[in-house]
Design an enzyme around this catalytic site. Structure first.
Site, PDB file in Angstrom:
ATOM      1  N   VAL A 213     146.996 -29.305   8.946  1.00 40.47           N
ATOM      2  CA  VAL A 213     145.899 -29.293   9.934  1.00 40.47           C
ATOM      3  C   VAL A 213     145.840 -27.730  10.304  1.00 40.47           C
ATOM      4  CG1 VAL A 213     145.285 -29.749  12.256  1.00 40.47           C
ATOM      5  CG2 VAL A 213     146.343 -31.316  10.864  1.00 40.47           C
ATOM      6  N   CYS A 214     144.656 -27.315  10.564  1.00 37.54           N
ATOM      7  CA  CYS A 214     144.144 -26.009  11.200  1.00 37.54           C
ATOM      8  C   CYS A 214     142.625 -26.190  11.919  1.00 37.54           C
ATOM      9  CB  CYS A 214     144.135 -24.862   9.979  1.00 37.54           C
ATOM     10  SG  CYS A 214     142.604 -25.163   8.849  1.00 37.54           S
ATOM     11  N   SER A 215     142.427 -25.075  12.419  1.00 38.34           N
ATOM     12  CA  SER A 215     141.316 -25.099  13.370  1.00 38.34           C
ATOM     13  C   SER A 215     139.896 -25.601  12.559  1.00 38.34           C
ATOM     14  CB  SER A 215     140.820 -23.691  13.847  1.00 38.34           C
ATOM     15  OG  SER A 215     142.043 -23.406  14.857  1.00 38.34           O
TER      16      SER A 215
END
Length: 381
Positions: free
Chosen positions: A75-77
């Site tokens: 997960v990232c932004s």
């Protein structure tokens, strides 16, 4: 060397895994400050945070902490960084590697619809759970018509749901002037030639027309016996108004949650509104039927999700289990709701101005303003 292909996991698929208590290991590669403020949680998810820039020289720090027998979600932004790290994990020989499609931005905006229950005259009430931010909206459906309460800005979701149900949206209502998210109520009403309702005591500075949501008025849905009754319940804001639907459900806005109560400080009037908050909870609500089913406008943590993802509780049970309803001393209550509160929501002042119609940020700006948890309760998420 042949590598295992990575797969995208969208917000709906992630929500299903959380609600169904499926095991999932999450590697969050955002920076530590973002992760500490707001993360994915719930169900049987396990999560660690290793910032993206700590993995650019090699993913060995992650390999030693990631189990080999679970599905892995990176997960990232926005998505890009998570794809890169997911590919590195796959090249290292790991299987079952996914990335979150659209990143935390997509997670913040996804709405999960769940049926709350049936109403008289074949009516129904639905809850829309914004898993990534803890916001809750509602649609009351009856005889070809619908009313939407505390509409989120993702208005296409409500329009499509109404279309699928074969109903026309005739009313949109906001229980108060929101400070944690941008309301879609006025926009949704305009799109459907519907009536937009807002408590007048929260509307002194608004730059648009509205119908006054006041105690004593009754809103009928679908020319049936299904009635929405406003109950004035100030404290979170000076205009906060709860709604009794079909004499069975209490839509409590941000006054009462399943595990906490509303905070009175988001308009800078905490000292002035403490007494109102206590009166609303300890007198107005106490005099209502204990069998009413409370449906709040927010939830604080995934543990509050019930069957199918629904967030609800019997009012009488909350007077036993909710600590915010069991503070005997007025002085202790004042301290509890004004001191040592969690941080205020991201960009809450700009969000309030947007909901007043005083500023008009574009879509990207609105999305950025809403990032992060809701933080409308006196206890943090």
């Amino acid at each position: 060397m042949e590598t295992t292909a990575i797969q995208a996991m969208n917000a709906q698929e992630l929500t299903k895994k959380i609600i169904n208590n499926e095991e999932l290991f999450i590697l969050d590669v955002r920076n530590t400050t973002e992760f500490a403020s707001w993360r994915i949680e719930g169900g049987k998810t396990e999560i660690i945070n290793i910032p993206y820039f700590d993995l650019l020289d090699g993913i060995e720090p992650a390999l030693t902490q990631i189990p080999g027998d679970q599905h892995i979600l990176v997960v990232c932004s926005k998505e890009g960084s998570s794809i890169f790290i997911a590919e590195q994990l796959a090249e290292a020989g790991m299987n079952g590697i996914h990335y979150l499609e659209g990143g935390m931005k997509a997670w913040s905006e996804y709405l999960w619809p769940v049926k709350v229950g049936d109403l008289k005259d074949k009516g129904e009430i639905y809850q829309f759970v914004r898993m990534g931010k803890g916001c809750l909206s509602y649609m009351i459906v009856s005889n070809g018509e619908a009313a939407v309460v505390d509409t989120l800005r993702m208005t296409d979701v409500f329009n499509q749901f109404a279309k699928d149900k074969g109903v026309q949206i005739k009313h949109t209502l906001d229980t108060h002037l929101h400070a944690d998210h941008i309301s879609g109520g006025r926009h949704l009403a305009n799109m459907n030639d519907a009536t937009y309702w807002l408590p007048p005591k929260d509307a002194n500075e608004v730059a648009f027309a509205y119908e006054a949501l006041e105690e004593g008025k009754q809103i009928q849905v679908g020319d049936t016996s299904i009635i929405i009754k406003p109950i004035y319940s100030p404290g979170h804001t000076i205009g906060s108004t709860s709604l009794i639907v079909d004499d069975h459900y209490l839509l409590s806005g941000d006054i009462l949650f399943v595990e906490s109560i509303g905070r009175p400080d988001l308009a800078g009037k905490a000292a002035d509104w403490v007494a109102d908050l206590r009166t609303s909870l300890y007198e107005t609500y106490k005099n209502l039927s204990p069998d009413l089913i409370v449906l709040p406008a927010h939830f604080g943590k995934a543990a509050e999700l019930g069957a199918g993802g629904k967030v609800s509780a019997r009012l009488g049970d909350l007077f036993v289990s909710n600590a915010g309803l069991n503070i005997n001393s007025e002085d202790e209550f004042r301290v509890a709701v004004t001191e040592q509160l969690p941080p205020q929501p991201n960009a809450y002042q700009e969000i309030r101005q947007t909901n007043m119609g005083r500023i008009t940020p574009n879509e990207a700006e609105q999305r950025e303003m809403e990032m992060g948890p809701n933080r409308c309760a006196i206890h943090d998420r």
